[in-house]
Design an enzyme around this catalytic site. Sequence first.
Site, PDB file in Angstrom:
ATOM      1  N   GLU A 101      -6.687 -20.488  33.449  1.00 43.37           N
ATOM      2  CA  GLU A 101      -5.675 -21.236  34.204  1.00 43.37           C
ATOM      3  C   GLU A 101      -5.227 -20.432  35.424  1.00 43.37           C
ATOM      4  OE1 GLU A 101      -0.935 -21.869  33.878  1.00 43.37           O
ATOM      5  OE2 GLU A 101      -2.052 -21.694  31.997  1.00 43.37           O
ATOM      6  N   ASP A 160      -5.890 -21.763  39.254  1.00 44.63           N
ATOM      7  CA  ASP A 160      -4.755 -21.977  40.150  1.00 44.63           C
ATOM      8  C   ASP A 160      -5.034 -21.381  41.521  1.00 44.63           C
ATOM      9  OD1 ASP A 160      -1.881 -22.573  40.748  1.00 44.63           O
ATOM     10  OD2 ASP A 160      -1.755 -20.396  40.841  1.00 44.63           O
ATOM     11  N   ASP A 207      -2.302 -27.428  33.488  1.00 45.83           N
ATOM     12  CA  ASP A 207      -2.857 -26.107  33.158  1.00 45.83           C
ATOM     13  C   ASP A 207      -4.321 -26.220  32.729  1.00 45.83           C
ATOM     14  OD1 ASP A 207      -0.388 -25.060  33.700  1.00 45.83           O
ATOM     15  OD2 ASP A 207       0.176 -24.725  31.614  1.00 45.83           O
ATOM     16  N   GLU A 265      -6.585 -26.695  35.740  1.00 44.10           N
ATOM     17  CA  GLU A 265      -6.761 -25.410  36.418  1.00 44.10           C
ATOM     18  C   GLU A 265      -7.725 -24.522  35.645  1.00 44.10           C
ATOM     19  OE1 GLU A 265      -2.474 -24.826  38.704  1.00 44.10           O
ATOM     20  OE2 GLU A 265      -2.712 -24.059  36.667  1.00 44.10           O
TER      21      GLU A 265
END
Length: 236
Positions: A54, A58, A127, A130
């Site tokens: 994650e 991101d 999440d 990502e």
Amino acid sequence: MSQSETVNLVNNIEELERRIDYSFKNKKILETAITHSSYIKEHSKEGKSNERLEFLGDAFFDAIIGEELFTVFNDKEEGFLSQLRAALVCETSLAEAAGRLEIGEFLRLGRGEEKNGGRSRKSILADALEAIMGAVYLDGGFEEVKRVVLVIFADAVRDVEVGKLAIKDYKTNLQEILQKSGSVDIKYNVIKQEGPDHDKTFTVQLFINGKPETTGVGKSKKKAEQQAAKHMMEKL
């Protein structure tokens, strides 16, 4: 893991690959990307959660969407581009994209999280998306993750181009509202940091003329500040 669970996991991974239009060379990476921390707490011997992926995903969302906006809006200043990127890569936008792909049905969740509606929870979906993009990068490299991200966000980027996407810059909006009646001292202070370096959560408190008003929580200071400003606007 039982034989039936193994078969279901394999089938799920194949279907998820089809939906994101990417076939993994190392299926274990995608398996990790769809594994929530609540699952690991109940199955401690079965791999890792998706939290590290994650973090990686991101960063790539910011870079890829940022580059695309930089190219599309070649006459705009940094502030405008930052606002657009924040609107496109916010939790709500990521969760909506994950919802369109129905990623929730592929997640490996703990029983408690399952009962509490984790498959449709915005934070978990965002999440997970990502994490999946972080997994695509590790498995296929930057050009592949860029291709996948831009396909998933093609409609959103088009909406930006034609002006359909509203920029939710709560800090700027709040400042404009408060300063209509004169000068106002607005400050955002970090009052708490939690979690490891790769997965910190920030709590920010908004002060207006020295008086504490609202708080916001986010994975970055900027996101927490936006949340605090949003709460203040709702309060007003």
